[in-house]
Design a protein around this motif. Structure first.
Motif, short mmCIF file in Angstrom:
data_model
loop_
_atom_site.label_atom_id
_atom_site.label_comp_id
_atom_site.label_asym_id
_atom_site.label_seq_id
_atom_site.Cartn_x
_atom_site.Cartn_y
_atom_site.Cartn_z
N THR A 1 0.83 -1.20 0.00
CA THR A 1 0.00 0.00 0.00
C THR A 1 0.87 1.25 0.00
O THR A 1 0.60 2.21 -0.72
CB THR A 1 -0.94 0.01 1.20
OG1 THR A 1 -1.65 -1.22 1.24
CG2 THR A 1 -1.93 1.15 1.13
N TYR A 2 1.93 1.24 0.80
CA TYR A 2 2.86 2.37 0.81
C TYR A 2 3.50 2.54 -0.57
O TYR A 2 3.58 3.65 -1.09
CB TYR A 2 3.95 2.17 1.86
CG TYR A 2 5.13 3.09 1.65
CD1 TYR A 2 5.03 4.44 1.97
CD2 TYR A 2 6.30 2.62 1.11
CE1 TYR A 2 6.09 5.30 1.76
CE2 TYR A 2 7.37 3.47 0.89
CZ TYR A 2 7.26 4.80 1.21
OH TYR A 2 8.31 5.65 0.99
N PHE B 1 1.80 10.03 1.88
CA PHE B 1 1.30 8.76 1.33
C PHE B 1 0.09 8.24 2.10
O PHE B 1 -0.68 7.45 1.58
CB PHE B 1 2.40 7.70 1.28
CG PHE B 1 2.73 7.07 2.60
CD1 PHE B 1 2.06 5.93 3.02
CD2 PHE B 1 3.70 7.61 3.42
CE1 PHE B 1 2.36 5.34 4.23
CE2 PHE B 1 4.01 7.02 4.63
CZ PHE B 1 3.33 5.89 5.04
N TRP B 2 -0.11 8.67 3.35
CA TRP B 2 -1.25 8.18 4.15
C TRP B 2 -2.49 9.07 3.98
O TRP B 2 -3.42 9.01 4.77
CB TRP B 2 -0.89 8.07 5.63
CG TRP B 2 -0.50 9.38 6.24
CD1 TRP B 2 -1.34 10.33 6.75
CD2 TRP B 2 0.81 9.89 6.42
NE1 TRP B 2 -0.63 11.40 7.22
CE2 TRP B 2 0.71 11.15 7.02
CE3 TRP B 2 2.07 9.41 6.12
CZ2 TRP B 2 1.81 11.93 7.33
CZ3 TRP B 2 3.16 10.18 6.43
CH2 TRP B 2 3.02 11.42 7.02
N PHE C 1 -5.33 6.35 0.55
CA PHE C 1 -4.77 5.24 1.30
C PHE C 1 -5.83 4.24 1.77
O PHE C 1 -5.64 3.04 1.67
CB PHE C 1 -3.98 5.78 2.51
CG PHE C 1 -3.15 4.75 3.21
CD1 PHE C 1 -1.96 4.33 2.65
CD2 PHE C 1 -3.54 4.21 4.42
CE1 PHE C 1 -1.17 3.39 3.28
CE2 PHE C 1 -2.77 3.27 5.05
CZ PHE C 1 -1.57 2.85 4.49
N ALA D 1 2.83 6.00 -2.43
CA ALA D 1 3.95 6.94 -2.45
C ALA D 1 4.70 6.95 -3.78
O ALA D 1 5.04 8.01 -4.29
CB ALA D 1 4.93 6.60 -1.32
#
Length: 109
Positions: free
Chosen positions: A4-5, A17-18, A23, A9
């Motif tokens: 996911t990161y 990124f969050w 996200f 990102a």
């Protein structure tokens, strides 16, 4: 979490990124797909071990390690668990748009 990161990102270039609108849906899709596969693999593996207990005991009696004795059964369980994911990927982008992705598209418009 790392995937996911990486997606947020590096690929989507979201800063930070969050950022929740990006996200949360991506993480939800990854968790939803992986939980189904993990549950199917666990259930299938336990059934295989129960059904093939004499084969496992024979392999262990002949000197196989736990890994060597259970590897064929675990491989079969993982193969069965990946069938829904592979089926879902076969139509990805052609006719199938997941519900969360549809919501994201509508939110942007």
């Amino acid at each position: 979490m790392f995937i996911t990161y990486l997606g947020a990102a590096v690929i989507l270039r979201v800063e930070p990124f969050w950022d929740p609108p990006t996200f949360v849906p991506v993480m939800g899709m990854l968790l939803g797909n992986s939980m189904t596969s993990v549950a199917m693999a666990t259930e299938r593996c336990l059934d295989q071990f129960k059904f093939h207990a004499p084969v496992l005991e024979t392999r262990l009696a002949y000197g196989a390690t736990r890994y060597e004795a259970s590897l064929p059964l675990a491989v079969e369980a993982i193969r069965i668990a990946l069938i829904p994911v592979i089926t879902q990927l076969s139509v990805m982008g052609m006719i199938n748009i997941p519900g969360m992705m549809t919501g994201q598209i509508m939110a942007v418009l």
